[in-house]
Design an enzyme around this catalytic site. Structure first.
Site, PDB file in Angstrom:
ATOM      1  N   LYS A  24      42.053   1.353   2.539  1.00 49.09           N
ATOM      2  CA  LYS A  24      43.312   0.648   2.278  1.00 49.09           C
ATOM      3  C   LYS A  24      43.837   0.041   3.568  1.00 49.09           C
ATOM      4  CE  LYS A  24      46.405   3.535   4.352  1.00 49.09           C
ATOM      5  NZ  LYS A  24      47.384   3.156   5.401  1.00 49.09           N
ATOM      6  N   PRO A  59      36.066   4.404   8.752  1.00 52.60           N
ATOM      7  CA  PRO A  59      36.292   5.157   9.988  1.00 52.60           C
ATOM      8  C   PRO A  59      37.281   6.300   9.779  1.00 52.60           C
ATOM      9  CG  PRO A  59      36.432   2.793  10.392  1.00 52.60           C
ATOM     10  CD  PRO A  59      36.346   2.961   8.915  1.00 52.60           C
ATOM     11  N   MET A 116      43.311   4.003   7.650  1.00 57.20           N
ATOM     12  CA  MET A 116      42.756   3.222   6.537  1.00 57.20           C
ATOM     13  C   MET A 116      42.592   4.060   5.269  1.00 57.20           C
ATOM     14  SD  MET A 116      39.956   1.006   8.684  1.00 57.20           S
ATOM     15  CE  MET A 116      39.419   0.051   7.276  1.00 57.20           C
ATOM     16  N   GLY A 117      43.148   5.264   5.272  1.00 54.35           N
ATOM     17  CA  GLY A 117      43.203   6.055   4.047  1.00 54.35           C
ATOM     18  C   GLY A 117      41.888   6.622   3.579  1.00 54.35           C
ATOM     19  N   GLY A 175      40.351   9.637   3.916  1.00 53.92           N
ATOM     20  CA  GLY A 175      40.459  10.947   3.279  1.00 53.92           C
ATOM     21  C   GLY A 175      41.221  10.882   1.970  1.00 53.92           C
ATOM     22  N   SER A 176      42.288  10.085   1.944  1.00 52.84           N
ATOM     23  CA  SER A 176      43.084   9.934   0.718  1.00 52.84           C
ATOM     24  C   SER A 176      42.278   9.249  -0.378  1.00 52.84           C
ATOM     25  CB  SER A 176      44.350   9.129   1.011  1.00 52.84           C
ATOM     26  OG  SER A 176      45.195   9.828   1.885  1.00 52.84           O
ATOM     27  N   ASP A 182      49.228   8.747   0.604  1.00 52.03           N
ATOM     28  CA  ASP A 182      48.380   7.582   0.331  1.00 52.03           C
ATOM     29  C   ASP A 182      47.515   7.744  -0.923  1.00 52.03           C
ATOM     30  OD1 ASP A 182      49.166   5.860   2.359  1.00 52.03           O
ATOM     31  OD2 ASP A 182      47.686   6.623   3.785  1.00 52.03           O
TER      32      ASP A 182
END
Length: 291
Positions: A10, A95, A100-101, A103-104, A137
């Protein structure tokens, strides 16, 4: 039973926090998009086991209860009293600790996948409410399409496709702790963003207006501790991006332009300054399409 889910990264095209709740959590108002840089999450249910396992091809991720994908599986299993184990395998492309979310999005993929495997019949709104208990997120990542995100992250309102554009992403070497950045917010001094103007520009397919109104309230806070963010942003604008800014709490910076040829030029130029650089397109998970 097995299923594989795409977990898109994201970006925040506009990020504002109007106030802090009494429990210390920020209120959010953001325009968020998904892009076609994605992890792939493979989920297998284990009828004769009660274990939840997470394996990944990245050495930087925990594989126990600290992993958000693990938390998602455990939360959904406990909530609906499922008597099965789950084996999760994550192919990492997003990364780590980049804003940039990743893990979410992995957690959202587990919720979507187990919703199908266990035939729970939960809507995206219901999955988003569960996801909020894991991370702010996760609700957006359930949807992974351009949206206005408000509340503590749980209110996700799709806004339609972006105007045609290409995105160049650069991830500095630094890693950023989101909680430490959020603690630094001074609500008397931060510059708020006109998020509604970005929403209107997207709906009108007005690229020029969108470029003018984009912004991230957290950028000055993170960039004050990580000066490389502003250096990369300056390079992106110098090389031809129409707009450039930090995503989330950082440190990732992205720039946008309209032509693929210009995006390639910017990408090539940035490679001399930053090791991790990507060219991506906006993505809609529900339609499985780039635009």
């Amino acid at each position: 039973m097995e299923i594989s889910e795409k977990a898109p990264a994201k970006l925040n095209f506009s990020l504002d926090t109007p106030f802090r709740h009494q429990n210390g959590e920020p209120e959010w108002k953001m325009v968020m998009i998904a892009v076609d840089l994605a992890d792939y999450v493979h989920i297998q249910t284990l009828p004769n086991s009660h274990k939840i396992t997470v394996s990944t091809d990245s050495g930087f991720l925990p594989s126990d209860q600290r992993n958000l994908a693990y938390q998602a599986a455990k939360m959904l299993r406990d909530k609906y009293q499922i008597k099965e184990g789950v084996a999760i395998t994550i192919d990492k492309n997003i990364p780590v600790a980049a804003g940039m979310g990743g893990g979410s999005s992995d957690a959202a993929a587990v919720l979507r996948g187990l919703n199908k495997l266990w035939q729970l019949g939960l809507s995206r709104e219901e999955l988003a409410k569960i996801g909020l208990e894991i991370d702010s997120d996760v609700p957006f990542c359930i949807y992974s399409e351009p949206a206005l995100v408000t509340g503590k992250g749980e209110i996700v309102t799709p806004i339609g496709p972006l105007p045609p554009l290409k995105i160049i992403i650069a991830k500095p070497r630094d890693s950023v702790s989101t909680p430490s950045i959020l603690r630094k917010i001074n609500y008397d001094k931060i510059k708020h963003q006109d998020v509604d103007a970005v929403v209107c520009a997207v709906k009108a397919q007005d690229y020029a207006a969108m470029v003018t109104k984009m912004g991230n309230t957290l950028e000055p806070i993170t960039a004050g501790r990580h000066p490389e963010i502003l250096k990369i942003k300056e390079k992106m604008l110098q090389f031809g991006c129409d707009a450039a800014q930090m995503s989330g709490s950082g440190p990732t910076v992205f720039g946008i332009c309209q032509k693929a040829s210009r995006a390639q030029h910017i990408y090539n130029s940035l490679r001399g300054f930053c090791k991790e650089v990507y060219i991506v397109s906006p993505y809609n998970l529900d339609q499985q399409t780039c635009f």
